[in-house]
Structures are given as structure tokens and as C-alpha cells.
Enzyme design. Structure first.
Site, mmCIF file in Angstrom:
data_model
loop_
_atom_site.group_PDB
_atom_site.id
_atom_site.type_symbol
_atom_site.label_atom_id
_atom_site.label_comp_id
_atom_site.label_asym_id
_atom_site.label_seq_id
_atom_site.Cartn_x
_atom_site.Cartn_y
_atom_site.Cartn_z
ATOM 1 N N ARG A 157 36.859 31.629 46.378
ATOM 2 C CA ARG A 157 37.672 30.474 46.008
ATOM 3 C C ARG A 157 39.000 30.495 46.760
ATOM 4 N NH1 ARG A 157 38.197 29.460 39.749
ATOM 5 N NH2 ARG A 157 38.911 27.427 40.531
ATOM 6 N N CYS A 175 46.209 31.790 39.291
ATOM 7 C CA CYS A 175 44.741 31.840 39.302
ATOM 8 C C CYS A 175 44.253 30.397 39.331
ATOM 9 C CB CYS A 175 44.226 32.614 38.085
ATOM 10 S SG CYS A 175 44.790 31.928 36.504
#
Length: 283
Positions: free
Chosen positions: A180, A238
Site C-alpha cells: 500500500r 497509517c
């Protein structure tokens, strides 16, 4: 004060003269809704069995406000958060231990919020419920109302501008999975990639196979290898400020203070004017 507690230490403290308040924050990041499947139900898991005396806390409803322009898990309304903590029996003078189903992310979110809002004694059960060897119960306790009144700290919290600046002047760690960060996949947010200058530091690498944190010296060596030093301010983000809280907890275990960008990638990537970097290089 240690940021974590082992299952054996917790069992001993629960029989002592000042047992901690227990918070059950079972939660899982889920993409089930996109696939038409029911999401994980932490409350149902709690009802099936929890540590004796533990009170369930809902991450989505009590540790975050509604998704929107500030991300999927923005800061909660402090009145809602404070009421939830008092309902669970949390007082400023009582120790608190938070646990979840083992991943540690939900528990870390509660730990971070309590610390950021001024609670002096809160720890996370290292390894979570799977490492608890004592009895469980299914009854729902009704503890005496606590007196905890959350007061946000002046440090420890980043907004988007602060995260961007820290990526330039200090160390900004990206706690998501490496794919990611690199922008190879993005199952949830508008675009993949990372904040320019951020360093890939998947939070899953802070724990061993049993879900417990790696030893302090190993964590310290890991973070030093990522560029963290005694003189560098450190921040973490995050996807939505949950697994990032777990990385802040890992840094605390290693004795390194760090701030959390709560909006994280879900906020950053929602604005097409913000820059996005892809690939393994921070910039």
C-alpha cells in the site's frame, strides 16, 4: 511506566488491592462491506466471552467520530469518548488495561486516546485475548461510574500539514503494509502511495508470531534502522489512525515518543491537491 503488560502480570494485578479497569476493544479492519459480506462484530465476540469485569468499547462509535473529510476514523467527540470511559469505570486514579482479539490495533487506539487526553496509567495487554489463560465470562458488568474527564494534550497529535512538515524535518513512519505504501494496491482509499518523505514501516513487523511485541532492543534497532534517532521528532500514520496507534505504542515500548497523524492516508488521499509519492523511495 510500561506501555504494555503481560497476561501473567495482569492476572496477578487483578487479585491485588488496586486492580485495573479492563476495556475490551475487539475490532478488525474489514473490507467485507465492499464484497457484500457482514463486517466483524466485536460486540458479539465480547458477548461470547471476555475477561472478567471487562467492559466493551466500540472503536467506530466511541473511539472515533463519523467518517468524513478528516478520514475514516477521525478523533472522537470528547464528550462521547469521556462518557464511554466513565461508563466503563475509568477514573483518573485507577489503572487501565486495554485488550483486543490479538492484533493489538484496537487496543492501541484506546491506549493512545487515553494517554493523549491525560490518563496517567494505561497499558495494553501484550498479545491480547489469545494469550490470556484465565477464565472468561459472558455476563455484562455494570461498574461504578468513573470520573475521567479527557483533556487533550498539546503534543502527540499531527494534522495533515504537520505530517507533511515532519516528513521533511524529522521522521514520518507509514505503518501500512508495504504494497500500500508503494501504491501497488489500494483496497480502500481513493489512490495508493504515500506521503512524500514518509518511510515505510509496517506495524506488523513490530510483533512476533504470537502477537507479542518484539524485545525492546530489537524494536530499538528496527527504528534506528528506519532513521529514528534521539534528536529526531517522530510521527506515524497509517490508513485511518488505528494501526498507526499500534506503531506509536511500539515506539513507546522502545522508549521513543512519537506523534500520531489520526487522519492518516484516508484523509491525506481524499484531497487531490495533496502530493502522492509511489514506489519504494520515500520521495
Amino acid at each position: 511506566m510500561n506501555a504494555i503488560i503481560s497476561a501473567s502480570e495482569l492476572a496477578s494485578e487483578l487479585t491485588g488491592g488496586n486492580p485495573p479497569v479492563l476495556l475490551d476493544v475487539r475490532w478488525q479492519l474489514s473490507t467485507a462491506a465492499a464484497a457484500g459480506e457482514p463486517p466483524f462484530d466485536g460486540r458479539a465476540a465480547y458477548r461470547a466471552g471476555h475477561l472478567p469485569g471487562a467492559v466493551f468499547v466500540d472503536l467506530d462509535g466511541e473511539l472515533a467520530s463519523a467518517p468524513g473529510g478528516h478520514g475514516r476514523h477521525p478523533l472522537p467527540d470528547l464528550a462521547v469518548f469521556g462518557a464511554a470511559m466513565r461508563r466503563a469505570g475509568v477514573s483518573a486514579s485507577t489503572p487501565v488495561v486495554v485488550y483486543d482479539g490479538g492484533m493489538g490495533w484496537g487496543a492501541a487506539r484506546a491506549w493512545w486516546l487515553l494517554r493523549w487526553t491525560g490518563h496517567p496509567d494505561v497499558r495494553v495487554l501484550d498479545g491480547g485475548l489469545p494469550l490470556w489463560e484465565g477464565p472468561l465470562e459472558t455476563s455484562v458488568p455494570r461498574p461504578a461510574e468513573g470520573d475521567f474527564a479527557p483533556e487533550p494534550g498539546k503534543a502527540g497529535l499531527l494534522d495533515a500539514d504537520g505530517a507533511a512538515e515532519l516528513a521533511r524535518s524529522g521522521v514520518l513512519l507509514d505503518a501500512r503494509a508495504g504494497e500500500r505504501y508503494r501504491g501497488e494496491v489500494e483496497p480502500i482509499d481513493r489512490v495508493g502511495g504515500h506521503i512524500p518523505g514518509a518511510v515505510s514501516a509496517p506495524t506488523t513487523q513490530n510483533v512476533g508470531a504470537d502477537g507479542r511485541f518484539r524485545p525492546v532492543d530489537e524494536l530499538g534497532a528496527r527504528f534506528r534502522g528506519l532513521g529514528v534517532s534521539a534528536s529526531s521528532p517522530v510521527g506515524v500514520y497509517c490508513g485511518s489512525g488505528v494501526s498507526g496507534a499500534h506503531e506509536v505504542l511500539a515506539l513507546a515500548v522502545a522508549g521513543i515518543p512519537a506523534a500520531l497523524y489520526v487522519g492518516s492516508w484516508s484523509e491525506w488521499s481524499s484531497d487531490p491537491e495533496r502530493p502522492v509519492a509511489v514506489g519504494p523511495d520515500p520521495r
